[in-house]
Design a protein around this motif. Sequence first.
Motif, mmCIF file in Angstrom:
data_model
loop_
_atom_site.group_PDB
_atom_site.id
_atom_site.type_symbol
_atom_site.label_atom_id
_atom_site.label_comp_id
_atom_site.label_asym_id
_atom_site.label_seq_id
_atom_site.Cartn_x
_atom_site.Cartn_y
_atom_site.Cartn_z
ATOM 1 N N GLU A 138 0.831 -1.208 0.000
ATOM 2 C CA GLU A 138 0.000 0.000 0.000
ATOM 3 C C GLU A 138 0.864 1.255 0.000
ATOM 4 O OE1 GLU A 138 -3.023 0.202 2.940
ATOM 5 O OE2 GLU A 138 -4.042 -1.601 2.184
ATOM 6 N N ARG A 139 2.023 1.159 0.645
ATOM 7 C CA ARG A 139 3.001 2.251 0.625
ATOM 8 C C ARG A 139 4.329 1.649 0.157
ATOM 9 N NH1 ARG A 139 1.590 6.732 3.841
ATOM 10 N NH2 ARG A 139 3.741 6.994 4.489
ATOM 11 N N GLU A 140 5.435 2.170 0.635
ATOM 12 C CA GLU A 140 6.722 1.580 0.292
ATOM 13 C C GLU A 140 7.081 0.533 1.336
ATOM 14 O OE1 GLU A 140 8.433 5.883 -1.015
ATOM 15 O OE2 GLU A 140 9.878 4.442 -0.222
ATOM 16 N N PRO A 141 7.762 -0.549 0.944
ATOM 17 C CA PRO A 141 8.198 -1.507 1.958
ATOM 18 C C PRO A 141 9.328 -0.916 2.798
ATOM 19 C CG PRO A 141 9.090 -2.104 -0.182
ATOM 20 C CD PRO A 141 8.183 -0.924 -0.405
ATOM 21 N N ASP A 142 9.310 -1.220 4.093
ATOM 22 C CA ASP A 142 10.426 -0.800 4.942
ATOM 23 C C ASP A 142 11.671 -1.621 4.605
ATOM 24 O OD1 ASP A 142 8.834 1.030 6.323
ATOM 25 O OD2 ASP A 142 8.059 -0.553 7.622
ATOM 26 N N ASP A 143 11.409 -2.865 4.224
ATOM 27 C CA ASP A 143 12.493 -3.806 3.957
ATOM 28 C C ASP A 143 12.400 -4.218 2.486
ATOM 29 O OD1 ASP A 143 14.341 -5.820 3.848
ATOM 30 O OD2 ASP A 143 13.311 -7.152 5.251
ATOM 31 N N PHE A 144 13.444 -3.951 1.732
ATOM 32 C CA PHE A 144 13.438 -4.223 0.299
ATOM 33 C C PHE A 144 13.744 -5.691 -0.019
ATOM 34 C CE2 PHE A 144 15.090 -3.763 -4.106
ATOM 35 C CZ PHE A 144 13.997 -3.120 -4.668
ATOM 36 N N MET A 145 14.265 -6.437 0.975
ATOM 37 C CA MET A 145 14.724 -7.805 0.704
ATOM 38 C C MET A 145 13.630 -8.733 0.143
ATOM 39 S SD MET A 145 17.793 -8.305 0.554
ATOM 40 C CE MET A 145 17.767 -10.093 0.323
ATOM 41 N N PRO A 146 12.374 -8.668 0.641
ATOM 42 C CA PRO A 146 11.340 -9.524 0.047
ATOM 43 C C PRO A 146 11.154 -9.269 -1.448
ATOM 44 C CG PRO A 146 10.585 -8.646 2.149
ATOM 45 C CD PRO A 146 11.880 -7.940 1.827
ATOM 46 N N VAL A 147 11.354 -8.031 -1.871
ATOM 47 C CA VAL A 147 11.229 -7.706 -3.296
ATOM 48 C C VAL A 147 12.349 -8.384 -4.084
ATOM 49 C CG1 VAL A 147 11.159 -5.830 -4.981
ATOM 50 C CG2 VAL A 147 10.156 -5.497 -2.708
ATOM 51 N N VAL A 148 13.566 -8.324 -3.518
ATOM 52 C CA VAL A 148 14.719 -8.965 -4.164
ATOM 53 C C VAL A 148 14.490 -10.474 -4.229
ATOM 54 C CG1 VAL A 148 17.203 -9.388 -4.000
ATOM 55 C CG2 VAL A 148 16.264 -7.144 -3.393
ATOM 56 N N GLN A 149 13.971 -11.046 -3.142
ATOM 57 C CA GLN A 149 13.726 -12.490 -3.111
ATOM 58 C C GLN A 149 12.663 -12.892 -4.133
ATOM 59 O OE1 GLN A 149 12.970 -12.965 1.049
ATOM 60 N NE2 GLN A 149 15.150 -12.953 1.544
ATOM 61 N N ARG A 150 11.601 -12.099 -4.234
ATOM 62 C CA ARG A 150 10.535 -12.404 -5.201
ATOM 63 C C ARG A 150 11.107 -12.351 -6.622
ATOM 64 N NH1 ARG A 150 7.719 -15.195 -7.064
ATOM 65 N NH2 ARG A 150 5.943 -14.717 -8.337
ATOM 66 N N TRP A 151 11.927 -11.340 -6.879
ATOM 67 C CA TRP A 151 12.570 -11.210 -8.198
ATOM 68 C C TRP A 151 13.396 -12.452 -8.514
ATOM 69 C CZ3 TRP A 151 12.573 -8.763 -12.677
ATOM 70 C CH2 TRP A 151 13.718 -8.781 -13.459
ATOM 71 N N ARG A 152 14.178 -12.909 -7.531
ATOM 72 C CA ARG A 152 15.028 -14.090 -7.758
ATOM 73 C C ARG A 152 14.190 -15.327 -8.042
ATOM 74 N NH1 ARG A 152 19.222 -12.623 -2.919
ATOM 75 N NH2 ARG A 152 20.413 -11.052 -4.073
ATOM 76 N N GLU A 153 13.045 -15.433 -7.350
ATOM 77 C CA GLU A 153 12.159 -16.579 -7.584
ATOM 78 C C GLU A 153 11.591 -16.567 -9.006
ATOM 79 O OE1 GLU A 153 10.534 -16.467 -2.961
ATOM 80 O OE2 GLU A 153 9.144 -16.069 -4.631
ATOM 81 N N MET A 154 11.433 -15.376 -9.548
ATOM 82 C CA MET A 154 10.815 -15.247 -10.874
ATOM 83 C C MET A 154 11.780 -15.570 -12.003
ATOM 84 S SD MET A 154 8.729 -11.744 -10.072
ATOM 85 C CE MET A 154 8.440 -11.271 -11.769
ATOM 86 N N LEU A 155 13.081 -15.570 -11.720
ATOM 87 C CA LEU A 155 14.066 -15.796 -12.782
ATOM 88 C C LEU A 155 13.937 -17.228 -13.306
ATOM 89 C CD1 LEU A 155 17.165 -13.960 -11.291
ATOM 90 C CD2 LEU A 155 15.541 -13.119 -12.993
#
Length: 156
Positions: A138-155
């Motif tokens: 809904e806003r910005e994540p405080d922790d960016f790591m879940p975004v990085v992890q999701r990206w890696r899963e998508m590769l």
Amino acid sequence: MTVTLPAFPIHGGCACGAIRYEVSGAPIGVFACCCTDCQKLTGAAFSLAMPLLRERFALTRGEPATWARTAESGRVIPQRFCEDCGTRLFTEPPRGPQTVTLRPGTLDDTGWLVPAAAFWTSSAQGWTGFPEGTLLYEREPDDFMPVVQRWREMLA
Ligand SMILES: [Zn+2]
Ligand SMILES: [Zn+2]
């Protein structure tokens, strides 16, 4: 969705061609931002952002101009753009001097891009939708790591 990374290096630039750049390796991720500033800055529904290590980014032609944007948080984020055509190319996050955040719509080939996350869905235009599995904030994540992890899963 899955992401098939292109063969690096890849290239991009502004609309008029005065600025060109090269990306020599995989990004940290790709995300969308639906905040009202991004809607204003793009004249569209959201911006796409692609953080990557600075050492993987090089200007190959021209020197972009700088506009120092003050974010809602109060942080000043230098926006680099083409002085001739106005295309926004990348930002230089003050919290991560070892990274740049590219506007990946300026890549020559955008066909492989899929956002791993979308920020500021609370201010998204009503029609905006993202693929199943996209992390929504809904806003910005405080922790960016879940975004990085999701990206890696998508590769793929
Ligand atoms: Zn230009
Ligand atoms: Zn935004």
